[in-house]
Design a protein around this motif. Structure first.
Motif, PDB file in Angstrom:
ATOM      1  N   LEU A  20       0.827  -1.213   0.000  1.00 46.86           N
ATOM      2  CA  LEU A  20       0.000   0.000   0.000  1.00 46.86           C
ATOM      3  C   LEU A  20       0.856   1.255   0.000  1.00 46.86           C
ATOM      4  O   LEU A  20       0.556   2.235  -0.694  1.00 46.86           O
ATOM      5  N   LEU A  21       1.931   1.227   0.786  1.00 48.81           N
ATOM      6  CA  LEU A  21       2.809   2.386   0.865  1.00 48.81           C
ATOM      7  C   LEU A  21       3.538   2.613  -0.452  1.00 48.81           C
ATOM      8  O   LEU A  21       3.885   3.748  -0.789  1.00 48.81           O
ATOM      9  N   ASP A  22       3.790   1.536  -1.193  1.00 46.70           N
ATOM     10  CA  ASP A  22       4.373   1.669  -2.524  1.00 46.70           C
ATOM     11  C   ASP A  22       3.353   2.311  -3.446  1.00 46.70           C
ATOM     12  O   ASP A  22       3.643   3.302  -4.115  1.00 46.70           O
ATOM     13  N   SER A  23       2.148   1.748  -3.494  1.00 42.53           N
ATOM     14  CA  SER A  23       1.019   2.378  -4.182  1.00 42.53           C
ATOM     15  C   SER A  23      -0.223   1.535  -3.941  1.00 42.53           C
ATOM     16  O   SER A  23      -0.158   0.305  -4.031  1.00 42.53           O
ATOM     17  N   PRO A  24      -1.349   2.174  -3.629  1.00 36.43           N
ATOM     18  CA  PRO A  24      -2.587   1.416  -3.454  1.00 36.43           C
ATOM     19  C   PRO A  24      -2.953   0.582  -4.669  1.00 36.43           C
ATOM     20  O   PRO A  24      -3.506  -0.511  -4.543  1.00 36.43           O
ATOM     21  N   ALA A  25      -2.634   1.095  -5.867  1.00 39.69           N
ATOM     22  CA  ALA A  25      -2.948   0.361  -7.093  1.00 39.69           C
ATOM     23  C   ALA A  25      -2.196  -0.964  -7.140  1.00 39.69           C
ATOM     24  O   ALA A  25      -2.743  -1.988  -7.574  1.00 39.69           O
ATOM     25  N   ARG A  26      -0.938  -0.967  -6.694  1.00 40.72           N
ATOM     26  CA  ARG A  26      -0.173  -2.206  -6.688  1.00 40.72           C
ATOM     27  C   ARG A  26      -0.759  -3.189  -5.676  1.00 40.72           C
ATOM     28  O   ARG A  26      -0.865  -4.394  -5.927  1.00 40.72           O
ATOM     29  N   PHE A  27      -1.138  -2.683  -4.513  1.00 37.87           N
ATOM     30  CA  PHE A  27      -1.775  -3.530  -3.500  1.00 37.87           C
ATOM     31  C   PHE A  27      -3.028  -4.183  -4.058  1.00 37.87           C
ATOM     32  O   PHE A  27      -3.248  -5.386  -3.910  1.00 37.87           O
ATOM     33  N   ARG A  28      -3.877  -3.385  -4.730  1.00 36.81           N
ATOM     34  CA  ARG A  28      -5.130  -3.905  -5.264  1.00 36.81           C
ATOM     35  C   ARG A  28      -4.875  -4.971  -6.324  1.00 36.81           C
ATOM     36  O   ARG A  28      -5.568  -5.992  -6.381  1.00 36.81           O
ATOM     37  N   TYR A  29      -3.851  -4.732  -7.160  1.00 34.25           N
ATOM     38  CA  TYR A  29      -3.534  -5.700  -8.210  1.00 34.25           C
ATOM     39  C   TYR A  29      -3.105  -7.028  -7.590  1.00 34.25           C
ATOM     40  O   TYR A  29      -3.561  -8.096  -8.026  1.00 34.25           O
ATOM     41  N   TRP A  30      -2.235  -6.996  -6.600  1.00 34.38           N
ATOM     42  CA  TRP A  30      -1.754  -8.225  -5.972  1.00 34.38           C
ATOM     43  C   TRP A  30      -2.880  -8.947  -5.241  1.00 34.38           C
ATOM     44  O   TRP A  30      -2.908 -10.172  -5.201  1.00 34.38           O
ATOM     45  N   GLU A  31      -3.800  -8.200  -4.672  1.00 32.76           N
ATOM     46  CA  GLU A  31      -4.927  -8.830  -4.001  1.00 32.76           C
ATOM     47  C   GLU A  31      -5.853  -9.523  -5.002  1.00 32.76           C
ATOM     48  O   GLU A  31      -6.395 -10.592  -4.724  1.00 32.76           O
ATOM     49  N   ASP A  32      -6.029  -8.910  -6.168  1.00 34.56           N
ATOM     50  CA  ASP A  32      -6.936  -9.446  -7.178  1.00 34.56           C
ATOM     51  C   ASP A  32      -6.274 -10.478  -8.088  1.00 34.56           C
ATOM     52  O   ASP A  32      -6.966 -11.210  -8.795  1.00 34.56           O
ATOM     53  N   HIS A  33      -4.952 -10.506  -8.088  1.00 35.24           N
ATOM     54  CA  HIS A  33      -4.218 -11.431  -8.950  1.00 35.24           C
ATOM     55  C   HIS A  33      -3.163 -12.165  -8.129  1.00 35.24           C
ATOM     56  O   HIS A  33      -1.971 -11.814  -8.166  1.00 35.24           O
ATOM     57  N   PRO A  34      -3.583 -13.160  -7.361  1.00 33.47           N
ATOM     58  CA  PRO A  34      -2.621 -13.921  -6.555  1.00 33.47           C
ATOM     59  C   PRO A  34      -1.483 -14.449  -7.420  1.00 33.47           C
ATOM     60  O   PRO A  34      -1.714 -15.000  -8.498  1.00 33.47           O
ATOM     61  N   TRP A 231      -5.588   2.131   3.580  1.00 33.99           N
ATOM     62  CA  TRP A 231      -6.488   0.994   3.387  1.00 33.99           C
ATOM     63  C   TRP A 231      -7.933   1.411   3.642  1.00 33.99           C
ATOM     64  O   TRP A 231      -8.828   1.057   2.869  1.00 33.99           O
ATOM     65  N   ARG A 232      -8.157   2.133   4.714  1.00 32.02           N
ATOM     66  CA  ARG A 232      -9.511   2.572   5.051  1.00 32.02           C
ATOM     67  C   ARG A 232     -10.058   3.523   3.996  1.00 32.02           C
ATOM     68  O   ARG A 232     -11.197   3.377   3.538  1.00 32.02           O
ATOM     69  N   GLU A 233      -9.268   4.513   3.575  1.00 34.92           N
ATOM     70  CA  GLU A 233      -9.722   5.490   2.589  1.00 34.92           C
ATOM     71  C   GLU A 233     -10.038   4.822   1.248  1.00 34.92           C
ATOM     72  O   GLU A 233     -11.070   5.110   0.621  1.00 34.92           O
ATOM     73  N   CYS A 234      -9.154   3.927   0.811  1.00 33.01           N
ATOM     74  CA  CYS A 234      -9.348   3.271  -0.484  1.00 33.01           C
ATOM     75  C   CYS A 234     -10.510   2.284  -0.445  1.00 33.01           C
ATOM     76  O   CYS A 234     -11.269   2.159  -1.405  1.00 33.01           O
ATOM     77  N   THR A 235     -10.654   1.589   0.682  1.00 29.01           N
ATOM     78  CA  THR A 235     -11.762   0.652   0.831  1.00 29.01           C
ATOM     79  C   THR A 235     -13.095   1.384   0.815  1.00 29.01           C
ATOM     80  O   THR A 235     -14.059   0.956   0.165  1.00 29.01           O
ATOM     81  N   ASP A 236     -13.158   2.508   1.513  1.00 30.86           N
ATOM     82  CA  ASP A 236     -14.403   3.279   1.581  1.00 30.86           C
ATOM     83  C   ASP A 236     -14.758   3.910   0.236  1.00 30.86           C
ATOM     84  O   ASP A 236     -15.930   3.982  -0.141  1.00 30.86           O
ATOM     85  N   SER A 237     -13.734   4.392  -0.492  1.00 29.24           N
ATOM     86  CA  SER A 237     -13.984   5.108  -1.746  1.00 29.24           C
ATOM     87  C   SER A 237     -14.034   4.180  -2.957  1.00 29.24           C
ATOM     88  O   SER A 237     -14.619   4.526  -3.988  1.00 29.24           O
ATOM     89  N   GLY A 238     -13.395   3.011  -2.832  1.00 29.69           N
ATOM     90  CA  GLY A 238     -13.300   2.108  -3.974  1.00 29.69           C
ATOM     91  C   GLY A 238     -12.267   2.556  -4.989  1.00 29.69           C
ATOM     92  O   GLY A 238     -12.175   1.988  -6.083  1.00 29.69           O
ATOM     93  N   TRP A 240      -8.264   3.085  -5.852  1.00 26.64           N
ATOM     94  CA  TRP A 240      -6.923   2.633  -5.449  1.00 26.64           C
ATOM     95  C   TRP A 240      -5.914   3.287  -6.386  1.00 26.64           C
ATOM     96  O   TRP A 240      -5.547   2.730  -7.416  1.00 26.64           O
ATOM     97  N   PRO A 241      -5.439   4.487  -6.047  1.00 25.99           N
ATOM     98  CA  PRO A 241      -4.593   5.267  -6.969  1.00 25.99           C
ATOM     99  C   PRO A 241      -3.189   4.710  -7.144  1.00 25.99           C
ATOM    100  O   PRO A 241      -2.685   3.931  -6.334  1.00 25.99           O
ATOM    101  N   GLY A 242      -2.549   5.133  -8.252  1.00 23.26           N
ATOM    102  CA  GLY A 242      -1.155   4.779  -8.514  1.00 23.26           C
ATOM    103  C   GLY A 242      -0.240   5.812  -7.891  1.00 23.26           C
ATOM    104  O   GLY A 242      -0.454   6.251  -6.762  1.00 23.26           O
ATOM    105  N   TYR A 243       0.755   6.263  -8.649  1.00 22.85           N
ATOM    106  CA  TYR A 243       1.746   7.180  -8.077  1.00 22.85           C
ATOM    107  C   TYR A 243       1.268   8.630  -8.027  1.00 22.85           C
ATOM    108  O   TYR A 243       1.663   9.384  -7.144  1.00 22.85           O
ATOM    109  N   GLY A 244       0.448   9.040  -8.979  1.00 21.21           N
ATOM    110  CA  GLY A 244      -0.032  10.411  -8.974  1.00 21.21           C
ATOM    111  C   GLY A 244       1.018  11.405  -9.438  1.00 21.21           C
ATOM    112  O   GLY A 244       2.059  11.044  -9.991  1.00 21.21           O
TER     113      GLY A 244
END
Length: 265
Positions: A20-34, A231-238, A240-244
């Motif tokens: 998540l600290l690297d990027s929420p988008a990377r976290f989401r990808y790894w969660e969705d693609h084991p 995690w809380r902000e991204c979960t609530d909003s849906g 999951w941003p990248g680097y920006g």
């Protein structure tokens, strides 16, 4: 808790926090693609089992599944055999790596400081599932004794300088803070100590036992909290941003390099 059951749980882990600290988008990808299993981790996993006495047992590749040079064959029969072993909860390794695992275990047990940690803290692979600041989290301690804990790492360089570099590169300080937060949430008190037992994967398998000072722990506390907030902000909003977008500052090494080049000219 069985390891597979632990890793299948939905709570935020320390590995997830670092992604998540690297990027929420990377976290989401790894969660969705084991990710598929990577054999590069087998040596470390086998060493964990041998040293800690818990975890997946190993099985040595039979000669028919090795090439003439001793490497693992890529033939279909070998791939199928390996899949069968992993499905049975075993870690396939070569005889060469098995000897290396034995040597690593012997080195750790021969080290007075490492042996002291292992002999005085009895818990192994202890899982805590709890909630921190409203965020469901999980932590799995290699070594845990209620008030004291530790983690076993295999590495190429277990020297103080080498492992200090690894702490920053792999976020081991964040892992420690994340675990301490989970322990505190569940028990109401902070860990008294957290020690890293570090053993080199190459002969002579030198061993170091390290604690992180206040500079590492102060830095990590804010990072662990930031990860949970993300995690809380991204979960609530849906979302999951990248680097920006950001303005980059020249790192110290780049400034030093430029100064050296100027001196040369």
């Amino acid at each position: 808790m069985p390891e597979a059951a632990y890793h299948s749980r939905p709570e935020l882990s320390s590995t997830g926090a670092r992604r998540l600290l690297d990027s929420p988008a990377r976290f989401r990808y790894w969660e969705d693609h084991p990710q598929p299993h990577r054999a590069v981790f087998d040596l470390g996993s086998a060493a964990h089992t041998k040293i800690l006495g818990v975890g997946a047992n190993t099985v040595v590749y039979p000669a028919e599944h090795l090439t003439a040079s001793g490497n693992v064959s890529t033939k279909k029969e070998t791939v199928e055999w390996e899949k069968e072993q992993r499905a049975a909860g075993l870690i396939p390794i070569t005889a060469h790596d098995a000897r290396k695992v034995d040597a690593m275990a012997e080195a750790v047990l021969a080290d007075r400081d490492a042996r002291g940690v292992l002999e005085t803290i009895s818990g192994r692979e202890v899982s805590i599932v709890t909630e921190v600041e409203g965020v469901p989290v999980r932590a799995r301690f290699d070594i845990y004794g209620g008030t004291r804990a530790g983690d076993l790492k295999t590495t190429r360089d277990a020297s103080p300088r080498g492992f200090n570099r690894s702490v920053g590169s792999f976020g081991y300080h964040i892992q420690q803070a994340f675990y301490d937060d989970a322990h505190r949430a569940e028990t109401g008190q902070a860990l008294e100590s957290f020690k890293f037992i570090v053993v080199e994967s190459a002969p002579p398998h030198l061993v170091g036992v390290y604690e992180l000072d206040f500079m590492w722990t102060d830095l990590a506390a804010g990072q662990a909290q930031k990860a949970r907030k993300l995690w809380r902000e991204c979960t609530d909003s849906g979302v999951w941003p990248g680097y920006g977008a950001a303005t980059l500052t020249a790192p110290t090494w780049a400034v030093y390099d430029a100064d050296e080049e100027e001196i040369k000219t």
